[in-house]
Design a protein around this motif. Sequence first.
Motif, PDB file in Angstrom:
ATOM      1  N   ILE A 143      67.406 -31.096 -37.520  1.00  0.00           N
ATOM      2  CA  ILE A 143      66.175 -30.314 -37.420  1.00  0.00           C
ATOM      3  C   ILE A 143      65.065 -31.203 -36.868  1.00  0.00           C
ATOM      4  O   ILE A 143      65.181 -32.422 -36.866  1.00  0.00           O
ATOM      5  N   ASN A 144      63.992 -30.562 -36.396  1.00  0.00           N
ATOM      6  CA  ASN A 144      62.759 -31.277 -36.047  1.00  0.00           C
ATOM      7  C   ASN A 144      61.837 -31.150 -37.237  1.00  0.00           C
ATOM      8  O   ASN A 144      61.420 -30.044 -37.582  1.00  0.00           O
ATOM      9  N   SER A 145      61.545 -32.267 -37.876  1.00  0.00           N
ATOM     10  CA  SER A 145      60.726 -32.198 -39.084  1.00  0.00           C
ATOM     11  C   SER A 145      59.954 -33.490 -39.280  1.00  0.00           C
ATOM     12  O   SER A 145      60.499 -34.575 -39.115  1.00  0.00           O
ATOM     13  N   GLY A 146      58.712 -33.346 -39.635  1.00  0.00           N
ATOM     14  CA  GLY A 146      57.916 -34.499 -40.030  1.00  0.00           C
ATOM     15  C   GLY A 146      57.315 -35.269 -38.877  1.00  0.00           C
ATOM     16  O   GLY A 146      57.607 -35.043 -37.706  1.00  0.00           O
TER      17      GLY A 146
ATOM     18  N   VAL B  85      51.955 -42.128 -32.928  1.00  0.00           N
ATOM     19  CA  VAL B  85      52.338 -40.980 -33.749  1.00  0.00           C
ATOM     20  C   VAL B  85      53.630 -40.395 -33.180  1.00  0.00           C
ATOM     21  O   VAL B  85      53.698 -40.091 -31.995  1.00  0.00           O
ATOM     22  N   THR B  86      54.639 -40.266 -34.027  1.00  0.00           N
ATOM     23  CA  THR B  86      55.892 -39.624 -33.637  1.00  0.00           C
ATOM     24  C   THR B  86      55.946 -38.261 -34.302  1.00  0.00           C
ATOM     25  O   THR B  86      55.803 -38.166 -35.524  1.00  0.00           O
ATOM     26  N   GLU B  87      56.123 -37.211 -33.492  1.00  0.00           N
ATOM     27  CA  GLU B  87      56.129 -35.836 -34.003  1.00  0.00           C
ATOM     28  C   GLU B  87      57.471 -35.173 -33.728  1.00  0.00           C
ATOM     29  O   GLU B  87      58.215 -35.589 -32.847  1.00  0.00           O
ATOM     30  N   ASP B  88      57.760 -34.113 -34.491  1.00  0.00           N
ATOM     31  CA  ASP B  88      59.014 -33.355 -34.348  1.00  0.00           C
ATOM     32  C   ASP B  88      60.222 -34.277 -34.457  1.00  0.00           C
ATOM     33  O   ASP B  88      61.153 -34.221 -33.657  1.00  0.00           O
ATOM     34  N   MET B  89      60.205 -35.134 -35.467  1.00  0.00           N
ATOM     35  CA  MET B  89      61.280 -36.110 -35.640  1.00  0.00           C
ATOM     36  C   MET B  89      62.629 -35.421 -35.805  1.00  0.00           C
ATOM     37  O   MET B  89      62.747 -34.402 -36.474  1.00  0.00           O
ATOM     38  N   LEU B  90      63.644 -35.990 -35.184  1.00  0.00           N
ATOM     39  CA  LEU B  90      65.005 -35.479 -35.281  1.00  0.00           C
ATOM     40  C   LEU B  90      65.668 -36.096 -36.509  1.00  0.00           C
ATOM     41  O   LEU B  90      65.924 -37.305 -36.553  1.00  0.00           O
ATOM     42  N   VAL B  91      65.911 -35.269 -37.517  1.00  0.00           N
ATOM     43  CA  VAL B  91      66.503 -35.730 -38.780  1.00  0.00           C
ATOM     44  C   VAL B  91      67.562 -34.731 -39.245  1.00  0.00           C
ATOM     45  O   VAL B  91      67.548 -33.568 -38.858  1.00  0.00           O
ATOM     46  N   ASN B  92      68.465 -35.211 -40.088  1.00  0.00           N
ATOM     47  CA  ASN B  92      69.437 -34.322 -40.712  1.00  0.00           C
ATOM     48  C   ASN B  92      68.809 -33.640 -41.911  1.00  0.00           C
ATOM     49  O   ASN B  92      68.232 -34.301 -42.772  1.00  0.00           O
ATOM     50  N   ALA B  93      68.917 -32.317 -41.968  1.00  0.00           N
ATOM     51  CA  ALA B  93      68.411 -31.577 -43.118  1.00  0.00           C
ATOM     52  C   ALA B  93      69.374 -31.773 -44.281  1.00  0.00           C
ATOM     53  O   ALA B  93      70.552 -32.040 -44.094  1.00  0.00           O
ATOM     54  N   SER B  94      68.874 -31.637 -45.480  1.00  0.00           N
ATOM     55  CA  SER B  94      69.768 -31.671 -46.632  1.00  0.00           C
ATOM     56  C   SER B  94      70.232 -30.245 -46.921  1.00  0.00           C
ATOM     57  O   SER B  94      69.459 -29.298 -46.840  1.00  0.00           O
ATOM     58  N   ASN B  95      71.511 -30.106 -47.232  1.00  0.00           N
ATOM     59  CA  ASN B  95      72.085 -28.787 -47.498  1.00  0.00           C
ATOM     60  C   ASN B  95      72.015 -28.443 -48.977  1.00  0.00           C
ATOM     61  O   ASN B  95      72.219 -29.311 -49.825  1.00  0.00           O
TER      62      ASN B  95
ATOM     63  N   SER C 113      82.434 -26.716 -40.416  1.00  0.00           N
ATOM     64  CA  SER C 113      82.320 -28.128 -40.778  1.00  0.00           C
ATOM     65  C   SER C 113      80.951 -28.719 -40.448  1.00  0.00           C
ATOM     66  O   SER C 113      80.567 -29.731 -41.022  1.00  0.00           O
ATOM     67  N   THR C 114      80.230 -28.098 -39.522  1.00  0.00           N
ATOM     68  CA  THR C 114      78.899 -28.582 -39.165  1.00  0.00           C
ATOM     69  C   THR C 114      77.991 -27.386 -38.902  1.00  0.00           C
ATOM     70  O   THR C 114      78.378 -26.442 -38.227  1.00  0.00           O
ATOM     71  N   LEU C 115      76.789 -27.453 -39.469  1.00  0.00           N
ATOM     72  CA  LEU C 115      75.791 -26.417 -39.214  1.00  0.00           C
ATOM     73  C   LEU C 115      75.015 -26.767 -37.953  1.00  0.00           C
ATOM     74  O   LEU C 115      74.590 -27.907 -37.777  1.00  0.00           O
ATOM     75  N   GLY C 116      74.822 -25.804 -37.076  1.00  0.00           N
ATOM     76  CA  GLY C 116      74.081 -26.020 -35.837  1.00  0.00           C
ATOM     77  C   GLY C 116      72.644 -25.524 -35.950  1.00  0.00           C
ATOM     78  O   GLY C 116      72.276 -24.822 -36.891  1.00  0.00           O
ATOM     79  N   ASN C 117      71.812 -25.907 -34.983  1.00  0.00           N
ATOM     80  CA  ASN C 117      70.416 -25.481 -34.937  1.00  0.00           C
ATOM     81  C   ASN C 117      70.026 -25.302 -33.471  1.00  0.00           C
ATOM     82  O   ASN C 117      69.854 -26.283 -32.744  1.00  0.00           O
ATOM     83  N   GLN C 118      69.879 -24.060 -33.036  1.00  0.00           N
ATOM     84  CA  GLN C 118      69.550 -23.784 -31.644  1.00  0.00           C
ATOM     85  C   GLN C 118      68.078 -24.016 -31.317  1.00  0.00           C
ATOM     86  O   GLN C 118      67.682 -23.927 -30.155  1.00  0.00           O
ATOM     87  N   ASN C 119      67.260 -24.323 -32.313  1.00  0.00           N
ATOM     88  CA  ASN C 119      65.827 -24.562 -32.088  1.00  0.00           C
ATOM     89  C   ASN C 119      65.484 -26.039 -31.907  1.00  0.00           C
ATOM     90  O   ASN C 119      64.312 -26.395 -31.852  1.00  0.00           O
ATOM     91  N   LEU C 120      66.472 -26.912 -31.831  1.00  0.00           N
ATOM     92  CA  LEU C 120      66.202 -28.339 -31.657  1.00  0.00           C
ATOM     93  C   LEU C 120      65.445 -28.597 -30.362  1.00  0.00           C
ATOM     94  O   LEU C 120      65.696 -27.957 -29.348  1.00  0.00           O
ATOM     95  N   LYS C 121      64.522 -29.561 -30.413  1.00  0.00           N
ATOM     96  CA  LYS C 121      63.767 -29.949 -29.221  1.00  0.00           C
ATOM     97  C   LYS C 121      63.534 -31.449 -29.246  1.00  0.00           C
ATOM     98  O   LYS C 121      63.853 -32.128 -30.228  1.00  0.00           O
TER      99      LYS C 121
END
Length: 190
Positions: free
Chosen positions: A168-171, A146-156, A108-116
């Motif tokens: 994910i950390n993106s943008g 400047v905000t880096e490694d923003m915590l956002v939901n990826a699109s599937n 039901s939910t995809l995980g990401n062990q690389n989150l920071k």
Amino acid sequence: NSSLASFFGRLSYDYKQIYYLSATVRRDGSSRFIGDNKWGNFYSVSGGVALKQMAFLKSVSWLENLKLRAGYGAIGNQEIGNYAYANVISPYYNYPFGGTAASGYSQSTLGNQNLKWETSFQYNGGVDVELWKGALVFSLDYFYKVTEDMLVNASNPPSVGYAEPAWINSGSVLNNGVEFEATYRGGKDD
């Protein structure tokens, strides 16, 4: 459940009420991340000069306050759901199976062990002025953040099915600008 542990130290220095310096070091640990990404280090340093307290401006009667200040710092953000690093398997009902509906489990939910930690770095500088016994007060500030490694939901992609997207950390985002504030207090003195 989630938990957050923080340790910090601060140093402040004041020299003759003219020169000011402050520095902070902070270490935060969040259960919302795992492994080496669990802990983040954040810091700040700022300083100011009270020019009105200097000998060449002390006798200027119409100037109540004149201060220059500057700072730099980093802060972290860990505001994501609990266990976002883990894949979540949930009950799912009404699977079509052999002409009947059956119950089972699906992801039901995809995980990401690389989150920071998401990190924001900000520079700022400004001046504070107070004139005529406080009748006119204003502040001028410049900031650059400047905000880096923003915590956002990826699109599937559609092939994933109905699972919630992974964090994910993106943008990065840049905010900068100038802020001006002024206050006028007119009228008779009491």
